[in-house]
Design a protein around this motif. Structure first.
Motif, PDB file in Angstrom:
ATOM      1  N   ALA A  44      -9.250  -3.321  -9.120  1.00  0.00           N
ATOM      2  CA  ALA A  44      -8.604  -2.359  -8.224  1.00  0.00           C
ATOM      3  C   ALA A  44      -7.150  -2.752  -7.987  1.00  0.00           C
ATOM      4  CB  ALA A  44      -9.348  -2.287  -6.900  1.00  0.00           C
TER       5      ALA A  44
ATOM      6  N   CYS B  82       0.850  -1.192   0.000  1.00  0.00           N
ATOM      7  CA  CYS B  82       0.000   0.000   0.000  1.00  0.00           C
ATOM      8  C   CYS B  82       0.887   1.242   0.000  1.00  0.00           C
ATOM      9  CB  CYS B  82      -0.918   0.000   1.227  1.00  0.00           C
ATOM     10  SG  CYS B  82      -2.090   1.391   1.239  1.00  0.00           S
TER      11      CYS B  82
ATOM     12  N   CYS C 215      -6.527   0.035   1.976  1.00  0.00           N
ATOM     13  CA  CYS C 215      -5.401   0.820   1.485  1.00  0.00           C
ATOM     14  C   CYS C 215      -5.861   2.157   0.916  1.00  0.00           C
ATOM     15  CB  CYS C 215      -4.638   0.021   0.424  1.00  0.00           C
ATOM     16  SG  CYS C 215      -3.252   0.919  -0.324  1.00  0.00           S
ATOM     17  N   TYR C 216      -6.957   2.150   0.189  1.00  0.00           N
ATOM     18  CA  TYR C 216      -7.449   3.422  -0.362  1.00  0.00           C
ATOM     19  C   TYR C 216      -7.773   4.409   0.760  1.00  0.00           C
ATOM     20  CZ  TYR C 216      -7.737   1.457  -5.075  1.00  0.00           C
ATOM     21  OH  TYR C 216      -7.427   0.910  -6.291  1.00  0.00           O
TER      22      TYR C 216
ATOM     23  N   LEU D  82     -14.625   7.011  -2.843  1.00  0.00           N
ATOM     24  CA  LEU D  82     -14.371   6.163  -1.669  1.00  0.00           C
ATOM     25  C   LEU D  82     -15.653   5.457  -1.244  1.00  0.00           C
ATOM     26  CD1 LEU D  82     -11.998   8.429   0.464  1.00  0.00           C
ATOM     27  CD2 LEU D  82     -11.446   6.142  -0.412  1.00  0.00           C
TER      28      LEU D  82
ATOM     29  N   TYR E   1       0.301   7.879  -1.528  1.00  0.00           N
ATOM     30  CA  TYR E   1      -0.076   8.641  -2.712  1.00  0.00           C
ATOM     31  C   TYR E   1       0.960   9.724  -2.980  1.00  0.00           C
ATOM     32  CZ  TYR E   1      -2.487  12.238  -5.461  1.00  0.00           C
ATOM     33  OH  TYR E   1      -2.821  13.184  -6.412  1.00  0.00           O
TER      34      TYR E   1
ATOM     35  N   GLY F 275     -10.900   2.820  -8.838  1.00  0.00           N
ATOM     36  CA  GLY F 275      -9.522   2.897  -8.380  1.00  0.00           C
ATOM     37  C   GLY F 275      -8.727   3.959  -9.120  1.00  0.00           C
TER      38      GLY F 275
ATOM     39  N   LEU G  26      -9.479   7.227  -7.614  1.00  0.00           N
ATOM     40  CA  LEU G  26      -8.839   7.390  -6.304  1.00  0.00           C
ATOM     41  C   LEU G  26      -7.325   7.503  -6.413  1.00  0.00           C
ATOM     42  CD1 LEU G  26     -11.006   4.892  -4.236  1.00  0.00           C
ATOM     43  CD2 LEU G  26     -10.977   7.390  -4.041  1.00  0.00           C
ATOM     44  N   GLU G  27      -6.762   6.982  -7.446  1.00  0.00           N
ATOM     45  CA  GLU G  27      -5.319   7.121  -7.627  1.00  0.00           C
ATOM     46  C   GLU G  27      -4.953   8.528  -8.086  1.00  0.00           C
ATOM     47  OE1 GLU G  27      -3.988   3.738  -9.964  1.00  0.00           O
ATOM     48  OE2 GLU G  27      -5.225   2.460  -8.676  1.00  0.00           O
TER      49      GLU G  27
ATOM     50  N   PRO H 227      -7.128  10.881  -4.126  1.00  0.00           N
ATOM     51  CA  PRO H 227      -7.260   9.839  -3.091  1.00  0.00           C
ATOM     52  C   PRO H 227      -8.361  10.099  -2.072  1.00  0.00           C
ATOM     53  CG  PRO H 227      -5.282  11.146  -2.728  1.00  0.00           C
ATOM     54  CD  PRO H 227      -5.803  11.516  -4.083  1.00  0.00           C
TER      55      PRO H 227
ATOM     56  N   ARG I 139      -4.374   5.634   2.268  1.00  0.00           N
ATOM     57  CA  ARG I 139      -3.730   6.631   1.408  1.00  0.00           C
ATOM     58  C   ARG I 139      -4.420   7.992   1.533  1.00  0.00           C
ATOM     59  NH1 ARG I 139      -1.103   4.756  -3.450  1.00  0.00           N
ATOM     60  NH2 ARG I 139      -2.471   6.054  -4.729  1.00  0.00           N
TER      61      ARG I 139
END
Length: 211
Positions: free
Chosen positions: A108, A28, A114-115, A90, A31, A77, A80-81, A84, A118
């Motif tokens: 993902a 993980c 992990c999301y 989310l 970011y 994902g 979110l990348e 974040p 981050r």
């Protein structure tokens, strides 16, 4: 308000079926901000948000109907990348993980835990992220961890009814009726629509007033 309530309802319905460990490991990574992307709550960073959402976080993706460019987990994902602490993304990833009973939904790159990690590392004072994380942990039955996140959310954003509602559920589970009732009164006083907490307090003989 309405979207937060829908997220919470989905979590309440699916959570107990997915009780699992929520620790994250070395897979993980933190970011690293890049463009387009950054803080979902920052106006300057949001300049690139439209492009990301147009191709990856469509209404069908947010509603968990179908992916835009591949599997749902991949599109959420991707969002979110880039952002974040994207609150709606989310929430969508949480609902997807709970619905599919899979902490790392298909497509993902990371687990739902992990999301959240981050997002919190990137913006630790984002109350909405902590409220969503607390709701997810509560759905898994991890009341102590949920309480920590939700209490911080309530301090950071006292006007967030979802955090107070979830806090009330935890206090009720602990039979701390005074705190549960106080949290319920705050949540309903702010217009929170789900009656679950109130009904549980009534069943326990602990509801007072006309909130």
């Amino acid at each position: 308000m309405k979207s937060a309530a829908l997220i919470l309802l989905s979590i309440e319905l699916a959570g107990q079926a997915m009780a699992a460990a929520t620790t994250t490991g070395s897979d993980c990574p933190a970011y690293v901000q890049h463009k387009p992307g950054g803080d979902y709550t920052d106006a300057d960073d949001r300049e690139g948000l439209g492009v990301v959402e147009q191709f990856h976080f469509t209404p069908d993706v947010e509603g968990l109907v179908k992916g835009a460019s591949g599997p749902l987990g991949g599109d959420i994902g991707y969002t979110l990348e880039h952002f974040p602490n994207h609150h709606r993304a989310l929430g969508a990833m949480t609902r997807l993980a709970l619905r599919d009973k899979n902490r790392k939904p298909n497509g993902a790159n990371f687990t739902i835990d992990c999301y959240f990690e981050r997002a919190i590392q990137f913006r630790p004072k984002d109350a909405r992220v902590r409220s969503l994380f607390g709701g997810y942990l509560l759905a898994l039955g991890q009341a102590d961890a949920a309480l920590e996140q939700l209490e911080q959310a309530a301090v950071l954003e006292p006007g967030n009814p979802t955090a107070h509602y979830n806090l009330g559920l935890i206090y009720l589970k602990r039979k701390d009726y005074d705190k549960a009732r106080a949290s319920a009164e705050k949540a309903y006083g702010m217009g929170f629509p789900l009656p679950g907490l109130k009904n549980k307090l009534i069943a326990a003989g602990q509801w007072r007033g006309d909130q």
